[in-house]
Write an enzyme that holds these catalytic residues in place. Structure first.
Site, mmCIF file in Angstrom:
data_model
loop_
_atom_site.group_PDB
_atom_site.id
_atom_site.type_symbol
_atom_site.label_atom_id
_atom_site.label_comp_id
_atom_site.label_asym_id
_atom_site.label_seq_id
_atom_site.Cartn_x
_atom_site.Cartn_y
_atom_site.Cartn_z
ATOM 1 N N LYS A 273 4.113 -9.747 -19.982
ATOM 2 C CA LYS A 273 3.482 -8.595 -20.195
ATOM 3 C C LYS A 273 2.648 -8.468 -20.645
ATOM 4 C CE LYS A 273 6.464 -6.740 -18.198
ATOM 5 N NZ LYS A 273 7.196 -6.820 -17.537
ATOM 6 N N ARG B 12 1.661 1.339 -6.251
ATOM 7 C CA ARG B 12 1.489 1.266 -5.441
ATOM 8 C C ARG B 12 0.240 -0.096 -4.633
ATOM 9 N NH1 ARG B 12 6.311 1.076 -2.127
ATOM 10 N NH2 ARG B 12 5.901 0.537 -0.330
ATOM 11 N N CYS C 101 0.536 -0.444 0.303
ATOM 12 C CA CYS C 101 0.044 0.145 -0.111
ATOM 13 C C CYS C 101 1.167 1.249 -0.044
ATOM 14 C CB CYS C 101 -0.334 0.252 1.458
ATOM 15 S SG CYS C 101 -1.667 -2.014 1.740
ATOM 16 N N ASN D 299 1.117 -0.227 6.082
ATOM 17 C CA ASN D 299 1.441 -1.153 4.767
ATOM 18 C C ASN D 299 1.891 -2.688 5.729
ATOM 19 O OD1 ASN D 299 2.268 -1.454 1.871
ATOM 20 N ND2 ASN D 299 4.141 -1.109 2.642
ATOM 21 N N GLY D 300 1.480 -2.820 4.744
ATOM 22 C CA GLY D 300 2.291 -4.428 5.502
ATOM 23 C C GLY D 300 1.159 -5.683 5.786
ATOM 24 N N GLU E 214 9.730 -13.232 -20.301
ATOM 25 C CA GLU E 214 9.218 -11.315 -20.325
ATOM 26 C C GLU E 214 8.185 -11.077 -21.294
ATOM 27 O OE1 GLU E 214 9.148 -9.989 -17.382
ATOM 28 O OE2 GLU E 214 9.296 -7.604 -18.794
ATOM 29 N N GLU F 189 0.189 -9.400 -18.139
ATOM 30 C CA GLU F 189 -0.462 -8.321 -16.948
ATOM 31 C C GLU F 189 -0.456 -6.961 -17.503
ATOM 32 O OE1 GLU F 189 4.008 -8.142 -16.044
ATOM 33 O OE2 GLU F 189 3.957 -7.634 -13.543
ATOM 34 N N TRP G 95 -3.903 -1.833 -2.084
ATOM 35 C CA TRP G 95 -3.611 -3.202 -2.008
ATOM 36 C C TRP G 95 -3.795 -3.986 -0.714
ATOM 37 C CZ3 TRP G 95 -1.512 -7.264 -2.042
ATOM 38 C CH2 TRP G 95 -1.520 -8.355 -3.615
ATOM 39 N N HIS H 80 6.457 -31.192 -27.304
ATOM 40 C CA HIS H 80 6.100 -32.656 -25.977
ATOM 41 C C HIS H 80 4.258 -31.511 -25.454
ATOM 42 C CE1 HIS H 80 9.592 -33.827 -26.445
ATOM 43 N NE2 HIS H 80 10.300 -32.779 -26.945
ATOM 44 N N LYS I 89 2.510 -2.670 -7.563
ATOM 45 C CA LYS I 89 4.244 -2.557 -7.968
ATOM 46 C C LYS I 89 5.638 -3.069 -7.254
ATOM 47 C CE LYS I 89 7.368 -1.373 -10.711
ATOM 48 N NZ LYS I 89 7.852 -0.955 -11.458
#
Ligand code: AGP
Length: 610
Positions: free
Chosen positions: A487, A27, A2, A100-101, A483, A490, A74, A506, A605
């Site tokens: 992207k 955040r 957060c 935050n946490g 990557e 996301e 968040w 396979h 983030k």
């Protein structure tokens, strides 16, 4: 996960706090709130959804108060709702806190507090803190915060205000970020510097367990026993402009265009006049490097793909066995580690909970730890034997771009440094690599200023309606494919998978049928012909091939439906260029689908919770 901002000063703080929240919105953005201390007590406001919703209500809050705290959330414990939005208050409404946490023992604390008659209004872990402060308060907010802190387990940063102490803001941190800003007659606490960068660049980075007391006459730091501590005031060199979009429509696009600078800055002073690699602060002598038996790279998400490039480079150039481990798994296994093992932790934020836990575990087992991070003062830099900083500058977009490139460059430099120390490469060979590395920022600038991004945008728009993408690569092209797939997932939310191209037969090839778009990283490599055989297998299923290829490669014209050319370079360095069209492709697919690329759903983030 957060964003927190607090203010004590002479100016009415409502709009200052809100502006700070805007800078921290990356955040978390599922709900937000603010508390301001006024003559009538602590006044609070909360809203669900992004900050626009809070902004629409701001007039309801007394605009005159000059002390306050604010939060953008968040969600971890408790769904996004007005009740669960911070700040949280105690039963009397005299105390307000933001956190935050995670408070890991909140259920036990809540049970005890409920039994004592405290009334809870949210489902969050954080609300216990307001009630703990209420219970402990005996005239000193500082003391009450410390007493609450000492009962809490987990990792968190908390800030508190009290109606009875209208000139004070108290903050304390444990393994999550907190920074104090020192302005002219005004002071800030925040999760990150951009929250107050418009007002000051003078900062203090408190340590774990530091109690930061912000009053009208300054910021003081104490230990948990109330003993004053000296903490250095540092000047950050980011200006506010760096935290803005600088004319680009999104932070992500701006950050993609900042990649040449991120590479130049990360390279600066690290390639000596003789072409050798000079890395300071690793905490490893040449003898230590020679004595290493193996390397374990721990990281999450994008950083782990940079780690994969590191694995290939360290194996090839330094002849060191390397494993790349996803930190969230590594930390809960029983990995074999010892003093001959180097653990390299890669984290742009330096705050990712799983990566930090993996680092701690490696250290406890006797391994040396080297952190690669973009954030000076981050937690990773405090729990390591050495640090290699990337210098990508502030990255706001949730989807990592320029920090990935800087990480890839950092691991390449590290591999060259190790190769020389271990006697596997002479200075001439190293110089030929570093000469090529020095060309990359210019090549990338030229690419970004050319017609190429517009061509990628056009191709992306044509495929934006696809319901599935596959990304393929081999050797150095594989981390690039991975990557690129991340992207796409996301920011465009299109299911996308990445595979080693040789592995496709396979199983995954069963997913393909006529028209399936397959992105292939087909830049120059010793296995290019093998990769082309895999591409033929794809074509035989009717799939459409979008190839990322080295400039001048004409052989793909009859094979691929679309070719996205990038400047030609050595294979090991190619991820620095080949990933860029995939970043742009994901960006323009997301844009065509109307998605908010800087704030993808469900993501944050900095992932400071496990
Ligand atoms: C990248 O686009 C993602 N947002 C994510 O995978 C990220 O790389 C991961 O959470 C690790 O973050 P860190 O580098 O800050 O540790």
């Amino acid at each position: 996960m957060c964003g927190i901002v607090g203010y004590v000063g002479e100016r009415p703080c409502r709009d200052i706090l809100f502006r700070g929240l805007r800078k921290l919105e990356y955040r978390g953005y599922d709900s937000a709130g603010m508390s301001i201390v006024t003559d009538s007590g602590v006044n609070s406001l909360h809203a669900v959804g992004n900050l626009d919703n809070l902004e629409a209500l701001l007039d309801q809050l007394d605009g005159g108060g000059t002390v306050g705290i604010a939060h953008t959330r968040w969600a971890t414990h408790g769904r996004p709702s007005v009740e669960n939005a911070h700040p949280h208050t105690d039963c009397t409404g005299r105390f307000a806190i933001v956190l935050n946490g995670i408070v890991e023992n909140y259920l036990g604390l809540r049970k005890t507090l409920l039994a004592e008659g405290h009334i809870f209004t949210s489902e969050t872990d954080a609300e216990v803190v307001a009630h703990l402060i209420e219970r402990s308060y005996g005239g000193s907010l500082q003391r009450a915060v410390v007493e609450a802190f000492q009962q809490m387990e987990g990792h968190f940063t908390l800030c508190a205000v009290a109606a009875d102490e209208p000139d004070v803001l108290v903050g304390v941190r444990k393994e999550t970020p907190l920074v104090a800003g020192i302005g002219e007659g005004e002071y800030f606490l925040a999760s990150a510097v951009p929250a107050f960068l418009a007002d000051t660049r003078a900062v203090i980075y408190p340590e774990d367990g530091d109690v930061v007391v912000v009053a009208r006459d300054g910021v003081r730091v104490f230990d948990l026993d109330g003993k004053p501590l000296r903490r250095k005031v540092q000047t950050v060199d980011w200006d506010e402009e760096a935290a803005e979009k600088a004319g680009f429509e999104t932070f992500m696009l701006k950050e993609i265009h900042e990649q040449p600078a991120a590479l130049s800055d990360t390279m600066a002073e690290r390639i000596g006049p003789d072409g050798g690699v000079v890395l300071e602060g690793l905490g490893l002598s040449a003898e230590d490097i020679r004595g290493l038996a193996r390397v374990v790279i721990v990281a999450c998400g994008t950083s782990s793909y940079a780690g994969l490039v590191g694995k290939y480079a360290l194996e090839r150039w330094a002849r060191l066995p390397v494993e790349v481990e996803v930190a969230s798994e590594f930390r809960y296994r029983e990995p074999v580690l010892d003093a001959d093992c180097l653990c390299i932790a890669i984290s742009q934020s330096g705050e990712t909970a799983d990566t930090l836990a993996a680092m701690r575990m490696a250290r406890a087992a006797g391994a040396r730890v080297l952190a690669i991070t973009n954030i000076v003062g981050s937690q990773a830099t405090r729990e390591t034997d050495g640090v290699l900083f990337t210098r990508a500058g502030l990255e706001i977009g949730v989807a990592a771009t320029k920090t990935f490139l800087a990480q890839v460059l950092a691991v390449l430099l590290l591999a060259l440094h190790f190769a020389e120390a271990r006697g596997h490469m002479g200075l001439d060979e190293i110089r030929s690599c570093t000469d090529e590395l020095k060309r990359i920022p210019g090549l990338l600038s030229r690419y970004l200023d050319s017609e190429a991004p517009a061509q990628v945008a056009e191709v992306a728009r044509r495929y934006a309606g696809s319901g599935y993408f596959m990304c393929l690569g081999r050797r150095a092209g594989l981390p690039v494919a991975m990557e690129g797939a991340l992207k796409l997932k996301e920011i465009s939310y299109v299911p996308t998978e990445a595979y080693a191209a040789g592995e496709m037969k396979h199983g995954p090839i069963a997913l393909l049928d006529a028209g399936s778009p397959v992105l292939v990283v087909a830049t120059d490599s010793p296995v290019y012909d093998k990769l082309m055989s895999n591409v033929q297998e794809v074509i035989a299923r009717g799939a459409r091939v979008i190839a990322v290829a080295s400039e001048g490669n004409d052989s793909l014209a009859d094979v691929a439906d679309e070719i996205l050319y990038v400047p030609r370079t050595d294979e090991m360095l190619s991820p620095l260029l080949a990933v860029v069209p995939l970043q742009l492709f994901a960006y323009y697919v997301a844009q065509a689908r109307g998605e908010k690329v800087d704030q993808p759903r469900n993501l944050a983030k900095t992932v400071t919770v496990e």
